[in-house]
Design a protein around this motif. Structure first.
Motif, PDB file in Angstrom:
ATOM      1  N   PRO A  25      35.594  35.383  47.842  1.00 44.58           N
ATOM      2  CA  PRO A  25      36.307  36.642  47.574  1.00 44.58           C
ATOM      3  C   PRO A  25      37.599  36.485  46.758  1.00 44.58           C
ATOM      4  O   PRO A  25      38.091  37.442  46.194  1.00 44.58           O
ATOM      5  N   TYR A  26      38.127  35.268  46.663  1.00 42.28           N
ATOM      6  CA  TYR A  26      39.426  35.069  46.030  1.00 42.28           C
ATOM      7  C   TYR A  26      39.377  34.296  44.722  1.00 42.28           C
ATOM      8  O   TYR A  26      40.270  34.420  43.894  1.00 42.28           O
ATOM      9  N   VAL A  27      38.365  33.443  44.539  1.00 43.98           N
ATOM     10  CA  VAL A  27      38.346  32.486  43.438  1.00 43.98           C
ATOM     11  C   VAL A  27      36.954  32.421  42.827  1.00 43.98           C
ATOM     12  O   VAL A  27      35.953  32.534  43.528  1.00 43.98           O
ATOM     13  N   THR A  28      36.909  32.201  41.496  1.00 42.73           N
ATOM     14  CA  THR A  28      35.657  31.940  40.805  1.00 42.73           C
ATOM     15  C   THR A  28      35.814  30.653  40.004  1.00 42.73           C
ATOM     16  O   THR A  28      36.785  30.496  39.260  1.00 42.73           O
ATOM     17  N   THR A  39      39.528  30.459  38.270  1.00 40.29           N
ATOM     18  CA  THR A  39      40.474  31.570  38.172  1.00 40.29           C
ATOM     19  C   THR A  39      40.555  32.300  39.503  1.00 40.29           C
ATOM     20  O   THR A  39      39.571  32.384  40.247  1.00 40.29           O
ATOM     21  N   LEU A  40      41.742  32.805  39.790  1.00 40.26           N
ATOM     22  CA  LEU A  40      41.909  33.685  40.953  1.00 40.26           C
ATOM     23  C   LEU A  40      41.344  35.045  40.584  1.00 40.26           C
ATOM     24  O   LEU A  40      41.565  35.543  39.473  1.00 40.26           O
ATOM     25  N   ASN A  41      40.613  35.659  41.497  1.00 39.71           N
ATOM     26  CA  ASN A  41      39.990  36.950  41.221  1.00 39.71           C
ATOM     27  C   ASN A  41      41.033  38.063  41.176  1.00 39.71           C
ATOM     28  O   ASN A  41      41.939  38.116  42.022  1.00 39.71           O
ATOM     29  N   ASP A  42      40.913  38.946  40.184  1.00 40.63           N
ATOM     30  CA  ASP A  42      41.821  40.094  40.059  1.00 40.63           C
ATOM     31  C   ASP A  42      41.714  40.988  41.289  1.00 40.63           C
ATOM     32  O   ASP A  42      40.659  41.107  41.901  1.00 40.63           O
ATOM     33  N   THR A  44      43.196  40.580  44.152  1.00 37.05           N
ATOM     34  CA  THR A  44      43.363  39.899  45.433  1.00 37.05           C
ATOM     35  C   THR A  44      44.838  39.597  45.676  1.00 37.05           C
ATOM     36  O   THR A  44      45.641  39.561  44.751  1.00 37.05           O
ATOM     37  N   ALA A  45      45.174  39.369  46.920  1.00 34.14           N
ATOM     38  CA  ALA A  45      46.557  39.036  47.268  1.00 34.14           C
ATOM     39  C   ALA A  45      46.979  37.738  46.592  1.00 34.14           C
ATOM     40  O   ALA A  45      48.106  37.629  46.096  1.00 34.14           O
ATOM     41  N   TYR A  46      46.085  36.752  46.558  1.00 30.62           N
ATOM     42  CA  TYR A  46      46.438  35.473  45.932  1.00 30.62           C
ATOM     43  C   TYR A  46      46.771  35.655  44.452  1.00 30.62           C
ATOM     44  O   TYR A  46      47.710  35.060  43.949  1.00 30.62           O
ATOM     45  N   LYS A  47      46.009  36.472  43.763  1.00 34.05           N
ATOM     46  CA  LYS A  47      46.266  36.716  42.335  1.00 34.05           C
ATOM     47  C   LYS A  47      47.593  37.439  42.159  1.00 34.05           C
ATOM     48  O   LYS A  47      48.391  37.098  41.274  1.00 34.05           O
ATOM     49  N   SER A  48      47.865  38.442  43.007  1.00 38.42           N
ATOM     50  CA  SER A  48      49.127  39.180  42.923  1.00 38.42           C
ATOM     51  C   SER A  48      50.314  38.262  43.186  1.00 38.42           C
ATOM     52  O   SER A  48      51.318  38.310  42.470  1.00 38.42           O
ATOM     53  N   ILE A  49      50.209  37.421  44.216  1.00 34.28           N
ATOM     54  CA  ILE A  49      51.293  36.489  44.544  1.00 34.28           C
ATOM     55  C   ILE A  49      51.477  35.480  43.417  1.00 34.28           C
ATOM     56  O   ILE A  49      52.605  35.169  43.029  1.00 34.28           O
ATOM     57  N   TYR A  50      50.374  34.979  42.873  1.00 38.97           N
ATOM     58  CA  TYR A  50      50.429  34.022  41.769  1.00 38.97           C
ATOM     59  C   TYR A  50      51.162  34.632  40.572  1.00 38.97           C
ATOM     60  O   TYR A  50      52.083  34.033  40.024  1.00 38.97           O
ATOM     61  N   ASP A  51      50.767  35.842  40.188  1.00 38.97           N
ATOM     62  CA  ASP A  51      51.396  36.506  39.039  1.00 38.97           C
ATOM     63  C   ASP A  51      52.863  36.822  39.306  1.00 38.97           C
ATOM     64  O   ASP A  51      53.726  36.585  38.456  1.00 38.97           O
ATOM     65  N   GLY A 156      46.965  29.882  47.867  1.00 39.45           N
ATOM     66  CA  GLY A 156      46.072  30.267  46.773  1.00 39.45           C
ATOM     67  C   GLY A 156      45.626  29.052  45.974  1.00 39.45           C
ATOM     68  O   GLY A 156      44.456  28.931  45.597  1.00 39.45           O
ATOM     69  N   GLN A 157      46.553  28.119  45.723  1.00 40.10           N
ATOM     70  CA  GLN A 157      46.202  26.912  44.979  1.00 40.10           C
ATOM     71  C   GLN A 157      45.248  26.029  45.783  1.00 40.10           C
ATOM     72  O   GLN A 157      44.357  25.391  45.212  1.00 40.10           O
ATOM     73  N   ASN A 158      45.419  25.980  47.096  1.00 38.21           N
ATOM     74  CA  ASN A 158      44.478  25.244  47.943  1.00 38.21           C
ATOM     75  C   ASN A 158      43.089  25.876  47.884  1.00 38.21           C
ATOM     76  O   ASN A 158      42.072  25.171  47.895  1.00 38.21           O
ATOM     77  N   MET A 159      43.067  27.208  47.825  1.00 36.49           N
ATOM     78  CA  MET A 159      41.789  27.916  47.693  1.00 36.49           C
ATOM     79  C   MET A 159      41.137  27.540  46.357  1.00 36.49           C
ATOM     80  O   MET A 159      39.939  27.300  46.288  1.00 36.49           O
ATOM     81  N   VAL A 160      41.938  27.462  45.299  1.00 32.15           N
ATOM     82  CA  VAL A 160      41.430  27.066  43.981  1.00 32.15           C
ATOM     83  C   VAL A 160      40.860  25.652  44.044  1.00 32.15           C
ATOM     84  O   VAL A 160      39.748  25.396  43.579  1.00 32.15           O
TER      85      VAL A 160
END
Length: 190
Positions: A25-28, A39-42, A44-51, A156-160
């Motif tokens: 759900p968070y990463v592709t 990439t972090l999926n648009d 998602t919380a992880y993408k928002s925090i990353y940006d 988020g980076q660990n998820m990546v």
């Protein structure tokens, strides 16, 4: 006199990775012969925090090093405090001082002016004390915010990393390898 032989052998193998896409759900992650792109999926919380972290970390670090009332957070806190103080002070002044004295015909205009001036001075002192505390705590508050953001960023980076490893493992399992070998032999005699 003597004879000899020389032999040379070459072998090579090429691995071809099938294009593999691994999603959660968070990463592709996509792995092919060129490597893995993750990439972090648009949305998602992880993408928002990353940006947000990447866009604001410099300002947050500057705010941490140089606390100021001009920061958006401190301005919001100060405005909320002064608004609340003004509303409560006005009500307290009217309900607890002016109205009871007026109801007993014990109020002169000079007394009301003095009471208002005393209240105004007390409010100014209260705001000044709040500003002092706000600046004193600003660095701690900003540090806590940076800590929370970076912890979420690292999750988020660990998820990546995990998804990337899964994509590489899946792709390696689906890979095909072509091997070739050749050998040359020369003999001579004298």
């Amino acid at each position: 006199m003597g004879g000899g032989s020389k032999s040379k052998s070459n072998s090579s193998s090429t691995t071809y990775y099938n294009k593999t896409t691994t999603k959660n759900p968070y990463v592709t992650s996509v792995t092919d012969n060129n490597g893995t792109t993750t990439t972090l999926n648009d949305g998602t919380a992880y993408k928002s925090i990353y940006d947000y972290t990447n866009a604001n970390i410099e300002d947050l670090l500057n705010e941490y090093r140089n606390p100021t009332l001009d920061s958006q957070t401190n301005q919001s806190l100060l405005n909320a405090y002064t608004k609340n103080l003004n509303e409560k002070s006005k009500l307290a002044f009217e309900n607890n001082i002016i109205n009871p004295l007026a109801n007993r015909n014990m109020l002169r205009s000079s007394q009301a002016t003095n009471m208002y001036n005393n209240l105004s001075e007390a409010m100014n002192d209260s705001v000044s004390d709040y500003i002092t505390n706000l600046l004193a705590n600003s660095q701690t508050n900003t540090g806590n915010m940076i800590n929370l953001l970076l912890n979420a960023y690292l999750q988020g980076q660990n998820m990546v990393s995990g998804n990337q490893a899964q994509s590489l493992q899946t792709s390696a399992g689906n890979a095909t390898t072509n091997s070739s070998s050749s050998s040359k032999s020369n003999s001579w005699g004298l």
